[in-house]
Write an enzyme that holds these catalytic residues in place. Structure first.
Site, PDB file in Angstrom:
ATOM      1  N   LYS A   1      -3.484  -3.305  16.014  1.00 18.07           N
ATOM      2  CA  LYS A   1      -3.867  -2.105  15.389  1.00 18.07           C
ATOM      3  C   LYS A   1      -4.980  -1.624  16.394  1.00 18.07           C
ATOM      4  CE  LYS A   1      -2.177  -2.614  11.571  1.00 18.07           C
ATOM      5  NZ  LYS A   1      -0.962  -1.394  11.145  1.00 18.07           N
TER       6      LYS A   1
ATOM      7  N   PHE B   1     -10.619  -1.964   4.282  1.00 18.44           N
ATOM      8  CA  PHE B   1     -11.227  -3.147   4.229  1.00 18.44           C
ATOM      9  C   PHE B   1     -10.236  -4.225   3.662  1.00 18.44           C
ATOM     10  CE2 PHE B   1     -15.055  -2.963   6.612  1.00 18.44           C
ATOM     11  CZ  PHE B   1     -14.951  -1.678   7.164  1.00 18.44           C
TER      12      PHE B   1
ATOM     13  N   SER C   1       9.532  -6.430   1.885  1.00 24.51           N
ATOM     14  CA  SER C   1       9.441  -5.566   0.809  1.00 24.51           C
ATOM     15  C   SER C   1      11.019  -5.522   0.132  1.00 24.51           C
ATOM     16  CB  SER C   1       8.760  -4.254   0.919  1.00 24.51           C
ATOM     17  OG  SER C   1       9.802  -3.830   1.875  1.00 24.51           O
TER      18      SER C   1
ATOM     19  N   SER D   1      -7.373  -1.053  10.460  1.00 32.32           N
ATOM     20  CA  SER D   1      -8.112  -1.947   9.677  1.00 32.32           C
ATOM     21  C   SER D   1      -9.294  -2.213  10.111  1.00 32.32           C
ATOM     22  CB  SER D   1      -7.207  -3.278   9.875  1.00 32.32           C
ATOM     23  OG  SER D   1      -7.737  -4.508   9.619  1.00 32.32           O
TER      24      SER D   1
ATOM     25  N   TYR E   1      -2.343  -9.698  15.835  1.00 34.63           N
ATOM     26  CA  TYR E   1      -2.324  -8.600  14.668  1.00 34.63           C
ATOM     27  C   TYR E   1      -3.321  -7.504  14.844  1.00 34.63           C
ATOM     28  CZ  TYR E   1      -3.169  -5.851  10.562  1.00 34.63           C
ATOM     29  OH  TYR E   1      -3.395  -5.110   9.576  1.00 34.63           O
TER      30      TYR E   1
ATOM     31  N   PHE F   1       2.416   3.361   7.670  1.00 35.31           N
ATOM     32  CA  PHE F   1       2.357   2.183   7.232  1.00 35.31           C
ATOM     33  C   PHE F   1       3.238   0.851   7.761  1.00 35.31           C
ATOM     34  CE2 PHE F   1       1.614   4.397   3.405  1.00 35.31           C
ATOM     35  CZ  PHE F   1       0.148   4.209   2.944  1.00 35.31           C
TER      36      PHE F   1
ATOM     37  N   ARG G   1     -11.543 -21.493   7.258  1.00 38.06           N
ATOM     38  CA  ARG G   1     -10.323 -21.217   7.877  1.00 38.06           C
ATOM     39  C   ARG G   1     -10.786 -20.635   9.131  1.00 38.06           C
ATOM     40  NH1 ARG G   1      -6.994 -16.569   4.746  1.00 38.06           N
ATOM     41  NH2 ARG G   1      -8.420 -15.458   5.314  1.00 38.06           N
TER      42      ARG G   1
ATOM     43  N   GLY H   1       4.711  -2.060   9.556  1.00 37.93           N
ATOM     44  CA  GLY H   1       4.270  -3.014  10.613  1.00 37.93           C
ATOM     45  C   GLY H   1       4.112  -4.285   9.959  1.00 37.93           C
TER      46      GLY H   1
ATOM     47  N   ILE I   1       0.696  -1.205  -0.242  1.00 40.04           N
ATOM     48  CA  ILE I   1      -0.065  -0.201  -0.048  1.00 40.04           C
ATOM     49  C   ILE I   1       1.008   1.191  -0.162  1.00 40.04           C
ATOM     50  CG2 ILE I   1      -1.947   1.176   1.263  1.00 40.04           C
ATOM     51  CD1 ILE I   1      -2.561  -1.635   2.613  1.00 40.04           C
TER      52      ILE I   1
ATOM     53  N   ASN J   1       6.897  -4.540  16.961  1.00 36.16           N
ATOM     54  CA  ASN J   1       6.824  -3.891  15.915  1.00 36.16           C
ATOM     55  C   ASN J   1       5.668  -2.776  15.425  1.00 36.16           C
ATOM     56  OD1 ASN J   1       8.556  -4.283  12.968  1.00 36.16           O
ATOM     57  ND2 ASN J   1       8.849  -6.224  14.324  1.00 36.16           N
TER      58      ASN J   1
HETATM   59  P1  NAD Z   1       3.602  -4.692   3.631  1.00 33.60           P
HETATM   60  O1  NAD Z   1       4.068  -5.519   4.437  1.00 33.60           O
HETATM   61  O2  NAD Z   1       3.500  -4.758   1.721  1.00 33.60           O
HETATM   62  O3  NAD Z   1       4.001  -3.150   3.825  1.00 33.60           O
HETATM   63  C1  NAD Z   1       4.584  -3.086   5.103  1.00 33.60           C
HETATM   64  C2  NAD Z   1       5.922  -2.263   4.879  1.00 33.60           C
HETATM   65  O4  NAD Z   1       6.293  -1.890   6.522  1.00 33.60           O
HETATM   66  C3  NAD Z   1       6.716  -3.389   4.445  1.00 33.60           C
HETATM   67  O5  NAD Z   1       7.437  -2.642   3.421  1.00 33.60           O
HETATM   68  C4  NAD Z   1       7.668  -3.644   5.482  1.00 33.60           C
HETATM   69  O6  NAD Z   1       9.127  -3.975   5.144  1.00 33.60           O
HETATM   70  C5  NAD Z   1       7.816  -2.659   6.242  1.00 33.60           C
HETATM   71  N1  NAD Z   1       7.901  -2.867   8.057  1.00 33.60           N
HETATM   72  C6  NAD Z   1       7.450  -3.728   8.755  1.00 33.60           C
HETATM   73  N2  NAD Z   1       7.796  -3.707   9.970  1.00 33.60           N
HETATM   74  C7  NAD Z   1       8.670  -2.308   9.905  1.00 33.60           C
HETATM   75  C8  NAD Z   1       9.444  -1.780  11.002  1.00 33.60           C
HETATM   76  N3  NAD Z   1       9.443  -1.923  12.226  1.00 33.60           N
HETATM   77  N4  NAD Z   1      10.057  -0.476  10.486  1.00 33.60           N
HETATM   78  C9  NAD Z   1      10.184  -0.293   9.289  1.00 33.60           C
HETATM   79  N5  NAD Z   1       9.618  -0.751   8.333  1.00 33.60           N
HETATM   80  C10 NAD Z   1       8.740  -2.169   8.541  1.00 33.60           C
HETATM   81  O7  NAD Z   1       1.869  -4.380   3.853  1.00 33.60           O
HETATM   82  P2  NAD Z   1       0.934  -3.489   3.282  1.00 33.60           P
HETATM   83  O8  NAD Z   1      -0.196  -4.653   2.824  1.00 33.60           O
HETATM   84  O9  NAD Z   1       1.220  -2.378   2.425  1.00 33.60           O
HETATM   85  O10 NAD Z   1      -0.033  -2.936   4.563  1.00 33.60           O
HETATM   86  C11 NAD Z   1       0.673  -1.773   5.045  1.00 33.60           C
HETATM   87  C12 NAD Z   1       0.042  -1.236   6.352  1.00 33.60           C
HETATM   88  O11 NAD Z   1      -1.522  -1.445   6.167  1.00 33.60           O
HETATM   89  C13 NAD Z   1       0.064  -2.209   7.500  1.00 33.60           C
HETATM   90  O12 NAD Z   1       0.222  -1.514   8.586  1.00 33.60           O
HETATM   91  C14 NAD Z   1      -0.947  -2.954   7.496  1.00 33.60           C
HETATM   92  O13 NAD Z   1      -1.125  -3.683   8.976  1.00 33.60           O
HETATM   93  C15 NAD Z   1      -1.858  -2.055   7.283  1.00 33.60           C
HETATM   94  N6  NAD Z   1      -3.251  -2.751   6.513  1.00 33.60           N
HETATM   95  C16 NAD Z   1      -3.134  -3.735   5.561  1.00 33.60           C
HETATM   96  C17 NAD Z   1      -4.362  -4.407   5.097  1.00 33.60           C
HETATM   97  C18 NAD Z   1      -3.990  -5.172   3.783  1.00 33.60           C
HETATM   98  O14 NAD Z   1      -5.195  -6.022   3.442  1.00 33.60           O
HETATM   99  N7  NAD Z   1      -3.088  -5.199   3.126  1.00 33.60           N
HETATM  100  C19 NAD Z   1      -5.531  -4.328   5.618  1.00 33.60           C
HETATM  101  C20 NAD Z   1      -5.703  -3.382   6.695  1.00 33.60           C
HETATM  102  C21 NAD Z   1      -4.485  -2.640   7.249  1.00 33.60           C
HETATM  103  C1  WQD Z   2     -10.779 -12.912   2.124  1.00 35.57           C
HETATM  104  C2  WQD Z   2     -11.536 -14.410   1.615  1.00 35.57           C
HETATM  105  C3  WQD Z   2     -11.343 -16.303   3.034  1.00 35.57           C
HETATM  106  C4  WQD Z   2      -7.240 -17.261   0.959  1.00 35.57           C
HETATM  107  C5  WQD Z   2      -7.241 -10.208   6.111  1.00 35.57           C
HETATM  108  C6  WQD Z   2      -6.949  -9.784   7.284  1.00 35.57           C
HETATM  109  C7  WQD Z   2      -7.395  -8.484   7.526  1.00 35.57           C
HETATM  110  C8  WQD Z   2      -7.210  -7.437   6.575  1.00 35.57           C
HETATM  111  C9  WQD Z   2      -7.260  -7.812   4.994  1.00 35.57           C
HETATM  112  C10 WQD Z   2      -4.919  -6.434   7.435  1.00 35.57           C
HETATM  113  C11 WQD Z   2     -11.977 -14.908   3.005  1.00 35.57           C
HETATM  114  C12 WQD Z   2     -11.157 -16.352   1.509  1.00 35.57           C
HETATM  115  C13 WQD Z   2      -8.530 -16.765   1.235  1.00 35.57           C
HETATM  116  C14 WQD Z   2      -7.448 -18.448   0.278  1.00 35.57           C
HETATM  117  C15 WQD Z   2      -9.947 -18.333   0.493  1.00 35.57           C
HETATM  118  N1  WQD Z   2      -5.674  -7.249   6.762  1.00 35.57           N
HETATM  119  N2  WQD Z   2      -9.773 -17.067   1.324  1.00 35.57           N
HETATM  120  N3  WQD Z   2      -8.966 -19.033   0.127  1.00 35.57           N
HETATM  121  O1  WQD Z   2      -9.242 -12.621   5.666  1.00 35.57           O
HETATM  122  O2  WQD Z   2     -10.608 -10.911   4.792  1.00 35.57           O
HETATM  123  O3  WQD Z   2      -8.862 -10.208   5.728  1.00 35.57           O
HETATM  124  O4  WQD Z   2      -6.602  -9.209   5.322  1.00 35.57           O
HETATM  125  O5  WQD Z   2      -5.588  -5.641   8.315  1.00 35.57           O
HETATM  126  O6  WQD Z   2      -7.087  -7.773   8.802  1.00 35.57           O
HETATM  127  O7  WQD Z   2      -7.778 -10.542   8.310  1.00 35.57           O
HETATM  128  O8  WQD Z   2      -8.629 -11.484   3.605  1.00 35.57           O
HETATM  129  O9  WQD Z   2      -7.717 -12.061   1.587  1.00 35.57           O
HETATM  130  O10 WQD Z   2      -7.417 -13.492   3.692  1.00 35.57           O
HETATM  131  O11 WQD Z   2      -9.508 -13.436   2.597  1.00 35.57           O
HETATM  132  O12 WQD Z   2     -10.949 -18.842   0.175  1.00 35.57           O
HETATM  133  O13 WQD Z   2      -6.482 -19.128  -0.307  1.00 35.57           O
HETATM  134  O14 WQD Z   2     -11.082 -15.148   0.900  1.00 35.57           O
HETATM  135  O15 WQD Z   2     -11.603 -17.278   3.711  1.00 35.57           O
HETATM  136  O16 WQD Z   2     -13.289 -15.432   2.903  1.00 35.57           O
HETATM  137  P1  WQD Z   2      -9.390 -11.323   5.127  1.00 35.57           P
HETATM  138  P2  WQD Z   2      -8.136 -12.792   2.745  1.00 35.57           P
END
Ligand code: NAD
Ligand code: WQD
Length: 345
Positions: free
Chosen positions: A155, A180, A38, A126, A151, A82, A294, A84, A14, A101
């Site tokens: 948050k 989301f 990353s 999240s 996790y 971001f 799951r 984490g 992101i 972290n």
């Molecule tokens: P990502 O793992 O691709 O990005 C996180 C980045 O943070 C990575 O580049 C990683 O190397 C870096 N990082 C981790 N710990 C660190 C630290 N202690 N110091 C410096 N760098 C560090 O994940 P993402 O999907 O891009 O998510 C970004 C943020 O959004 C995260 O905080 C995640 O929890 C949150 N988030 C993600 C999702 C999702 O589904 N991807 C959903 C909700 C919230």
């Molecule tokens: C989506 C749907 C699975 C994989 C997670 C975190 C949430 C947020 C986003 C950070 C679900 C189904 C998945 C597979 C499947 N992250 N699935 N087969 O669980 O909604 O959210 O990521 O904050 O906190 O919990 O996302 O992409 O894992 O799953 O059927 O191999 O796909 O059961 O219904 P989720 P997901």
């Protein structure tokens, strides 16, 4: 006023898309990332897309000396946080790493911001903070908590810390963005989601099946109380999500306090609908079988995204077809992600 933003975790999925959105909106960016999940290549690709440099510091947000150096060397007006760890399952195996972290790292960042007088922060929260008891659609006024893994709890804890910090310092301005399910990739095909090992999340897994890296998708549960028996989620395009951060930065400029905003489309889509949409966009067939549920999955949740529309002026504009087509472009043009070859062995 400077337009220089510190982006923690900016090399991630992101974060890298948000760097593009920031630069396209006239902001400049400095990144701190320890690259634990990353690649620096993502930052080079961002520079290719925007034609603008990204200043990069390699290190952790828990490193106060490095943070002080970054704030001293750059006239930073705001931070987007971001950085984490984000793997739900892993967080139950390694809770201390997750709290260190995500929670301790955020505290060090806040202390460094206080010491350097930076007052504006956008935090990656999240939908998971709503926990297992919340009614759908999730609206920001609902009580949060009842998180079911470290996790999610990390948050939730950071949100509480940020609210307390904003109560104590009336100049602080903080947006808690509750994402989301972000999916998709930049339409250039140059940046996207690059999970290490077996993907936990649905879209990266489907994309790897489509490219021939995995044999078939396991659909986790076909007997949920939903129209087709599979879970419903609110998938949103990462490019829309990135723009939400730009809107939030603009909001910070004339508000104080800590406020939460859902970033989602407001619509639930089932796992099987995603599989079909991906097949349509890619022209590939996605073999799947229905597997047991799951642990920890909720049957259905999606956002009430009206607050972000009303107060940030943000609405998701890209639909499922764009999400799938852009995921496919990224995956098919970069079958090993940012690596030149498959390093999984
Ligand atoms: P990502 O793992 O691709 O990005 C996180 C980045 O943070 C990575 O580049 C990683 O190397 C870096 N990082 C981790 N710990 C660190 C630290 N202690 N110091 C410096 N760098 C560090 O994940 P993402 O999907 O891009 O998510 C970004 C943020 O959004 C995260 O905080 C995640 O929890 C949150 N988030 C993600 C999702 C999702 O589904 N991807 C959903 C909700 C919230
Ligand atoms: C989506 C749907 C699975 C994989 C997670 C975190 C949430 C947020 C986003 C950070 C679900 C189904 C998945 C597979 C499947 N992250 N699935 N087969 O669980 O909604 O959210 O990521 O904050 O906190 O919990 O996302 O992409 O894992 O799953 O059927 O191999 O796909 O059961 O219904 P989720 P997901």
């Amino acid at each position: 006023m400077s337009k220089l933003v510190l982006v923690t975790g900016g090399a991630g999925y992101i974060g890298s898309h948000t760097l593009v959105a920031l630069q396209e909106a006239g902001f400049d960016a400095v990144v701190i990332d320890n690259l634990c999940n990353s690649s620096e290549v993502a930052l080079q690709r961002v520079e290719t897309i925007t034609g603008k440099p990204v200043r990069f510091y390699r290190g952790g947000v828990g490193d106060r000396v490095l943070l002080d150096q970054i704030f001293a060397e750059n006239a930073i007006c705001a931070v987007i946080h971001f950085a984490g760890l984000k793997a739900v399952g892993e967080s139950s195996q390694k809770p201390l790493e997750y709290y260190q972290n995500n929670v301790a790292g955020s505290l060090v960042l806040l202390e460094a911001m206080r010491a350097s007088g930076v007052k504006r922060l956008v935090f990656s929260s999240s939908a998971t903070v709503y926990g297992s008891e919340a009614p759908v659609p999730y609206v920001e006024t609902l009580q949060t908590g009842s998180t079911s893994n470290p996790y999610g709890t990390s948050k939730w804890m950071v949100e509480q810390v940020l609210r307390d910090a904003a109560n104590a310092d009336p100049e602080l301005s903080i947006a808690l963005l509750r994402y989301f399910n972000p999916v998709g990739a930049h339409p250039s095909g140059l940046i996207g989601e690059d999970p290490q090992g077996i993907p936990n999340n649905l879209l990266p897994y489907i994309a790897q099946v489509a490219v021939g890296k995995r044999e078939e998708l396991s659909v986790f549960g076909g007997d949920y109380p939903t129209p087709d028996g599979t879970c419903l989620r609110d998938y949103l395009h990462v490019v829309d999500l990135a723009l939400g951060h730009v809107r939030a930065l603009e909001w910070l400029a004339d508000h104080t306090g800590a406020e939460a905003f859902n970033l989602g489309t407001g619509q639930g889509t089932s796992v099987l609908e995603i599989v079909r949409a991906f097949e349509r966009a890619s022209g590939e067939s996605i073999p799947f079988q229905v597997a047991p549920r799951r642990a920890g999955d909720l049957p259905a949740f999606w956002a009430d995204a009206s607050r972000a529309a009303r107060e940030l002026g943000w609405v998701a504009s890209l639909g499922l077809d764009e999400m799938m087509a852009d995921t496919w472009r990224w995956q098919s043009e970069n079958p090993h992600g940012y690596r030149a070859v498959d390093e999984e062995g």
